[in-house]
Design a protein around this motif. Structure first.
Motif: not given
Length: 229
Positions: A125-126, A137-140, A162-164, A179-180
């Motif tokens: 999960q991002v 977690c953070a994208p980086e 992801a759940i934007p 982005r995901l």
């Protein structure tokens, strides 16, 4: 035809239309029915309409439903935040986990997955929108976490989830999903899954390569959280 069956048919048509608009094969997009807070009878009704994959957020509620529906060949997905003390029953009773966001949780799931079961399918999960209230977690951090989780023996890393942040702007919706997708594509791993898109934004998610869309209210109606066990 029941209301749930009618809704499943409508959502299926919406998925097919969105896939075709995006130039995709509709068979590459799967419907995950989010059955949290819904009774076992609603899941059974959805099964009778052809639905097989169900997503749950609350562990004890999910386990109770699994017991009540043990006669049905269902595939269970855990999609909620995971506490360390809940990993064993998740590892033992689910086929997929979409919400792994740190190595400690992945290690516990791997260690506690029974040898008699197939490896547990997992997604990372991002937190693509950087919301303080959201898990992920953070994208980086994705690349490093993905390498570590992919090496664990009783897990099969399938992709990202992801759940934007909610928005009615289609461009903003699509940008978050893009982005995901980009994060997944940048990983040097054989990943085939993007779990993203819900009732209000599944069209934009499919346009950006979603493979699971997680749909609840459009199938079952408004949730009654007061009815949850």
């Amino acid at each position: 035809m029941s209301t749930i069956a009618t809704n499943i048919a409508k959502v299926g048509a919406r998925i097919r239309e969105a896939a075709q608009t995006a130039g995709r094969d509709p068979s590459t997009v799967s419907l995950l029915a989010v059955s949290k807070t819904q009774p076992a009878s609603a899941v059974r009704e959805a099964f009778e309409a052809g639905q097989r994959d169900f997503g749950e957020n609350y562990l004890q509620e999910a386990l109770d439903k699994q017991t009540a529906l043990a006669d049905l060949p269902l595939t269970w997905h855990f999609i909620g935040p995971i506490q360390s003390n809940k990993t064993r029953p998740i590892a033992e009773h689910f086929d997929w986990v979409h919400s792994v966001d740190r190595l400690k949780i992945a290690e516990r799931l791997s260690a506690q997955r029974p040898d008699t079961l197939a490896p547990l399918n997992v997604c990372l999960q991002v937190n693509v929108s950087g919301e303080a209230s959201k898990s992920g977690c953070a994208p980086e951090e994705v690349a490093n976490l993905a390498r570590q989780v992919a090496a664990l023996p009783r897990l099969r890393l399938r992709g990202l989830m992801a759940i934007p942040a909610p928005t009615d702007d289609p461009d903003e919706q699509r940008a978050a999903f893009a982005r995901l997708r980009s994060l997944r594509d940048e990983l040097a791993l054989p990943l085939d899954t993007l779990s993203m898109g819900m009732s209000q934004d599944l069209d934009m998610a499919i346009a950006e390569s979603a493979t699971w869309v997680r749909i609840g209210t459009a199938l079952f109606g408004a949730r009654d959280y007061g009815a949850r066990p």
